[in-house]
Write a protein that holds these residues in place. Sequence first.
Motif, PDB file in Angstrom:
ATOM      1  N   ALA A  56       2.125 -13.055  -4.799  1.00  0.00           N
ATOM      2  CA  ALA A  56       2.148 -14.224  -4.122  1.00  0.00           C
ATOM      3  C   ALA A  56       2.361 -14.223  -2.716  1.00  0.00           C
ATOM      4  O   ALA A  56       1.871 -14.913  -1.926  1.00  0.00           O
ATOM      5  CB  ALA A  56       2.938 -15.437  -5.149  1.00  0.00           C
ATOM      6  N   GLN A  57       3.325 -13.608  -2.358  1.00  0.00           N
ATOM      7  CA  GLN A  57       4.033 -13.471  -1.024  1.00  0.00           C
ATOM      8  C   GLN A  57       3.195 -12.667  -0.043  1.00  0.00           C
ATOM      9  O   GLN A  57       2.875 -13.043   1.000  1.00  0.00           O
ATOM     10  CB  GLN A  57       5.486 -13.131  -1.054  1.00  0.00           C
ATOM     11  N   LEU A  58       2.929 -11.641  -0.627  1.00  0.00           N
ATOM     12  CA  LEU A  58       2.238 -10.601   0.391  1.00  0.00           C
ATOM     13  C   LEU A  58       0.669 -10.715   0.500  1.00  0.00           C
ATOM     14  O   LEU A  58       0.202 -10.155   1.363  1.00  0.00           O
ATOM     15  CB  LEU A  58       2.598  -9.138   0.227  1.00  0.00           C
ATOM     16  N   GLY A  59       0.273 -11.231  -0.614  1.00  0.00           N
ATOM     17  CA  GLY A  59      -1.389 -11.530  -0.750  1.00  0.00           C
ATOM     18  C   GLY A  59      -2.047 -10.173  -0.491  1.00  0.00           C
ATOM     19  O   GLY A  59      -1.969  -9.191  -1.378  1.00  0.00           O
ATOM     20  N   ASP A  60      -2.961 -10.424   0.591  1.00  0.00           N
ATOM     21  CA  ASP A  60      -4.125  -9.141   0.626  1.00  0.00           C
ATOM     22  C   ASP A  60      -3.464  -7.934   1.035  1.00  0.00           C
ATOM     23  O   ASP A  60      -3.971  -6.896   1.407  1.00  0.00           O
ATOM     24  CB  ASP A  60      -4.888  -9.703   1.517  1.00  0.00           C
ATOM     25  N   ARG A  61      -2.023  -7.986   1.461  1.00  0.00           N
ATOM     26  CA  ARG A  61      -1.301  -6.829   1.932  1.00  0.00           C
ATOM     27  C   ARG A  61      -0.762  -5.992   0.979  1.00  0.00           C
ATOM     28  O   ARG A  61      -0.430  -4.889   1.224  1.00  0.00           O
ATOM     29  CB  ARG A  61      -0.260  -7.286   2.939  1.00  0.00           C
ATOM     30  N   VAL A  62      -0.953  -6.349  -0.237  1.00  0.00           N
ATOM     31  CA  VAL A  62      -0.803  -5.705  -1.563  1.00  0.00           C
ATOM     32  C   VAL A  62      -1.899  -5.402  -2.614  1.00  0.00           C
ATOM     33  O   VAL A  62      -2.697  -6.532  -2.583  1.00  0.00           O
ATOM     34  CB  VAL A  62       0.483  -5.854  -2.199  1.00  0.00           C
ATOM     35  N   LEU A  63      -2.301  -4.282  -3.029  1.00  0.00           N
ATOM     36  CA  LEU A  63      -3.460  -4.310  -4.101  1.00  0.00           C
ATOM     37  C   LEU A  63      -2.932  -4.054  -5.297  1.00  0.00           C
ATOM     38  O   LEU A  63      -1.925  -3.386  -5.619  1.00  0.00           O
ATOM     39  CB  LEU A  63      -4.053  -2.838  -3.779  1.00  0.00           C
ATOM     40  N   MET A  64      -3.218  -5.009  -6.180  1.00  0.00           N
ATOM     41  CA  MET A  64      -2.920  -5.110  -7.591  1.00  0.00           C
ATOM     42  C   MET A  64      -4.033  -4.600  -8.622  1.00  0.00           C
ATOM     43  O   MET A  64      -4.964  -5.177  -8.479  1.00  0.00           O
ATOM     44  CB  MET A  64      -2.512  -6.308  -7.993  1.00  0.00           C
ATOM     45  N   ILE A  65      -3.713  -3.616  -9.442  1.00  0.00           N
ATOM     46  CA  ILE A  65      -4.674  -2.918 -10.143  1.00  0.00           C
ATOM     47  C   ILE A  65      -4.481  -3.058 -11.594  1.00  0.00           C
ATOM     48  O   ILE A  65      -3.295  -2.560 -11.873  1.00  0.00           O
ATOM     49  CB  ILE A  65      -4.907  -1.410  -9.575  1.00  0.00           C
ATOM     50  N   ASP A  66      -5.225  -3.449 -12.527  1.00  0.00           N
ATOM     51  CA  ASP A  66      -5.135  -3.322 -13.998  1.00  0.00           C
ATOM     52  C   ASP A  66      -5.672  -2.064 -14.249  1.00  0.00           C
ATOM     53  O   ASP A  66      -6.768  -1.826 -13.938  1.00  0.00           O
ATOM     54  CB  ASP A  66      -5.975  -4.415 -14.597  1.00  0.00           C
ATOM     55  N   ILE A  67      -4.802  -1.225 -14.998  1.00  0.00           N
ATOM     56  CA  ILE A  67      -5.393  -0.027 -15.128  1.00  0.00           C
ATOM     57  C   ILE A  67      -5.746   0.289 -16.957  1.00  0.00           C
ATOM     58  O   ILE A  67      -5.835   1.430 -17.222  1.00  0.00           O
ATOM     59  CB  ILE A  67      -4.274   1.297 -14.852  1.00  0.00           C
ATOM     60  N   ARG A  68      -5.619  -0.868 -17.568  1.00  0.00           N
ATOM     61  CA  ARG A  68      -5.960  -0.878 -18.759  1.00  0.00           C
ATOM     62  C   ARG A  68      -7.490  -0.487 -19.159  1.00  0.00           C
ATOM     63  O   ARG A  68      -8.395  -0.574 -18.293  1.00  0.00           O
ATOM     64  CB  ARG A  68      -5.543  -2.213 -19.589  1.00  0.00           C
ATOM     65  N   SER A  69      -8.010  -0.285 -20.288  1.00  0.00           N
ATOM     66  CA  SER A  69      -9.247  -0.184 -20.896  1.00  0.00           C
ATOM     67  C   SER A  69     -10.163  -1.338 -20.413  1.00  0.00           C
ATOM     68  O   SER A  69      -9.630  -2.408 -20.450  1.00  0.00           O
ATOM     69  CB  SER A  69      -9.229   0.401 -22.047  1.00  0.00           C
ATOM     70  N   ARG A  70     -11.420  -1.201 -20.267  1.00  0.00           N
ATOM     71  CA  ARG A  70     -12.445  -2.312 -20.238  1.00  0.00           C
ATOM     72  C   ARG A  70     -12.275  -3.268 -21.431  1.00  0.00           C
ATOM     73  O   ARG A  70     -12.393  -4.425 -21.302  1.00  0.00           O
ATOM     74  CB  ARG A  70     -13.912  -1.830 -19.932  1.00  0.00           C
ATOM     75  N   ALA A  71     -12.263  -2.637 -22.582  1.00  0.00           N
ATOM     76  CA  ALA A  71     -12.110  -3.138 -23.828  1.00  0.00           C
ATOM     77  C   ALA A  71     -10.670  -4.292 -23.915  1.00  0.00           C
ATOM     78  O   ALA A  71     -10.998  -5.442 -24.330  1.00  0.00           O
ATOM     79  CB  ALA A  71     -12.070  -2.552 -24.954  1.00  0.00           C
ATOM     80  N   GLU A  72      -9.831  -4.103 -23.369  1.00  0.00           N
ATOM     81  CA  GLU A  72      -8.717  -4.703 -23.501  1.00  0.00           C
ATOM     82  C   GLU A  72      -8.737  -5.712 -22.408  1.00  0.00           C
ATOM     83  O   GLU A  72      -8.192  -7.065 -22.746  1.00  0.00           O
ATOM     84  CB  GLU A  72      -7.383  -3.818 -22.724  1.00  0.00           C
ATOM     85  N   ALA A  73      -9.152  -5.580 -21.277  1.00  0.00           N
ATOM     86  CA  ALA A  73      -9.576  -6.872 -20.207  1.00  0.00           C
ATOM     87  C   ALA A  73     -10.441  -7.728 -20.658  1.00  0.00           C
ATOM     88  O   ALA A  73     -10.109  -8.803 -20.838  1.00  0.00           O
ATOM     89  CB  ALA A  73     -10.129  -6.125 -18.827  1.00  0.00           C
TER      90      ALA A  73
END
Length: 203
Positions: A56-73
Amino acid sequence: MKRRRWLSAGRCIGVLAAALAMAAGAWGIDVDQVPANKRSASGLHLTAVEAAAMKAQLGDRVLMIDIRSRAEAMFVGMASAVDFLVPLLDFPEFWEWSDQNNEYVLQANPRFVRDIEERLQAKGLTKNDPVILICRSGVRSNAASGLLADMGFAQAYTVIDGFEGDVARDGEHKGQRVVNGWKNAKLPWTYRLEKAKMYLAPL
């Protein structure tokens, strides 16, 4: 009469975490507070609440990646703050069962590091910028953040309680993931997937 604005517990905690992090000039918790099986070689650990505050604070200056399987998502949902889904492990084309582990077998994504590099570049970021990795409960993201650190990523963070949280060891909800994590902290998440965030390449 003035209207009061009430914040949800999750949002209050997130705001507090952000304030504390800003005051300290750094993000994350001490490794001594991290369970042994979730300690990353990167040395960078966040709770789900801290990850939400950092994003929330850094916005586009940080990359957030979900590394679970596609089925989980698809079936469990995704954190709204996630930029992309990039599975560390996923199910093969022909699903296989493991009698030893009593679960379906997952296979490694051979392009994982390259996939992260490409998504950093797409955001105009480099390996020196923060990357937050989130999985179900912090075990896969622990391994993945260590892997990225070995590959030259300077700020590879693992979310130690993940999207679903840890399993309760006793009580009414024993065996259920109700202890901590993104969902249990009431942080924003959704079942509605955005194609632009999804992983569409074959493994």
